[in-house]
Design a protein around this motif. Structure first.
Motif, PDB file in Angstrom:
ATOM      1  N   THR A  50       0.842  -1.195   0.000  1.00  0.00           N
ATOM      2  CA  THR A  50       0.000   0.000   0.000  1.00  0.00           C
ATOM      3  C   THR A  50       0.881   1.250   0.000  1.00  0.00           C
ATOM      4  N   GLU A 144      -4.300   6.864  -5.492  1.00  0.00           N
ATOM      5  CA  GLU A 144      -5.353   6.284  -4.667  1.00  0.00           C
ATOM      6  C   GLU A 144      -6.266   7.367  -4.108  1.00  0.00           C
ATOM      7  N   PRO A 159      -8.004   4.237   3.101  1.00  0.00           N
ATOM      8  CA  PRO A 159      -7.001   5.017   2.375  1.00  0.00           C
ATOM      9  C   PRO A 159      -7.315   6.505   2.394  1.00  0.00           C
TER      10      PRO A 159
END
Length: 294
Positions: A50, A144, A159
């Protein structure tokens, strides 16, 4: 609470789930002076990594240099199974890495670290601030946050999300500027500063940050910063004065990346007013900048 959960050395604080692979290099291309993007095949890591996390990389089959190097995620494609990292060729390891060709192999373990996390809020503006090679974590963060990509397998992730992403990017001179096309394609508002004025604003990148904060004084904002420590400290102080949360991704040198060697510790403030050492590789690399004892 289980007694083990209160023990800093409990196994859950280590990189238990890190995957070790001997990965094939798919691309190793020059982006700017001494700056390269390395793409390697690692499907398991690509599915799980991530934004803000990193991997440790070393040259396969060699013991000089013996230790790996921590390289932040630049981008990845979980479906295709590749991971991109970006590095600056200046030491023994990275200079040797720059000579490697597609088909050569590197040893990689990861994903490691805590990465950047949101809190469920959609920000009006996310502002990233980088100096030099510290820009590397922010492409995935921006993609993202703007909804152009998603990372990691966990459905429980929260996120970062934002209406706009501004990236304040400081370099010494124009030929060290890398990745601007990637950030442009991601829809990022890119603002560059250079020491010599050869590109963008002549002066400190923190001056560009200050201007970006002044433009969005009435909206919800968060700042992310990565790069040289004096720059990160200055950015943290600007954000504190403006009442804006700032998260810092530390670039503390690492030896193992697994929390075993304690070579990458940073001083983090504690509730009692003192400070304690925290391992950048497992408790970080991302910390609330206001909690770092610079």
């Amino acid at each position: 609470m289980d007694a083990l959960d209160q023990t800093p050395l409990h196994a859950k604080h280590y990189a238990d789930d890190a995957e070790f692979v001997c990965a094939s290099i798919l691309e190793n291309v020059r982006l700017a002076r001494s700056t390269y993007r390395l793409r390697f095949g690692a499907p398991g890591i690509a599915r799980r990594v991530t934004p803000g996390q990193f991997v440790m990389v070393r040259l396969a089959g060699l013991d000089d240099p013996l230790l790996g190097r921590a390289l932040a995620l630049y981008d990845c494609d979980p479906a295709a199974g590749w991971v991109d990292v970006v590095y600056l060729a200046h030491g023994k390891f990275t200079t040797a890495l720059a000579t490697r060709q597609p088909g050569d192999r590197v040893e990689v373990w990861g994903p490691l670290g805590n990465g950047f996390k949101g809190d469920g809020e959609r920000l009006d503006r996310l502002i990233a601030v980088a100096g030099g090679i510290g820009y590397t974590p922010f492409l995935a963060v921006a993609r993202e946050a703007l909804g152009a990509a998603s990372y990691g397998e966990s459905p429980a992730r929260s996120p970062l999300s934002a209406e706009e992403v501004t990236f304040c990017y400081g370099v010494r001179t124009a030929d060290l500027l890398a990745g601007e096309a990637d950030f442009g394609a991601a829809g990022v508002d890119l603002r560059v500063a250079s020491d010599d004025g050869s590109v963008g604003h002549q002066g400190l990148v923190t001056e560009v940050l200050r201007q970006a904060l002044e433009e969005t004084a009435s909206g919800s904002r968060r700042v992310l910063v990565c790069g040289p420590e004096p720059m990160m400290q200055a950015a943290a102080e600007i954000c504190a004065a403006a009442g804006v949360r700032c998260d810092a991704s530390l670039e503390t040198p690492m030896a193992c990346g697994l929390g075993v060697c304690f070579s990458c510790v940073a001083r983090v403030k504690q509730p009692d007013g003192g400070w304690d050492y925290k391992r950048t590789c497992v408790e970080g690399p991302v910390f609330d900048a206001s909690q770092i004892a610079w």
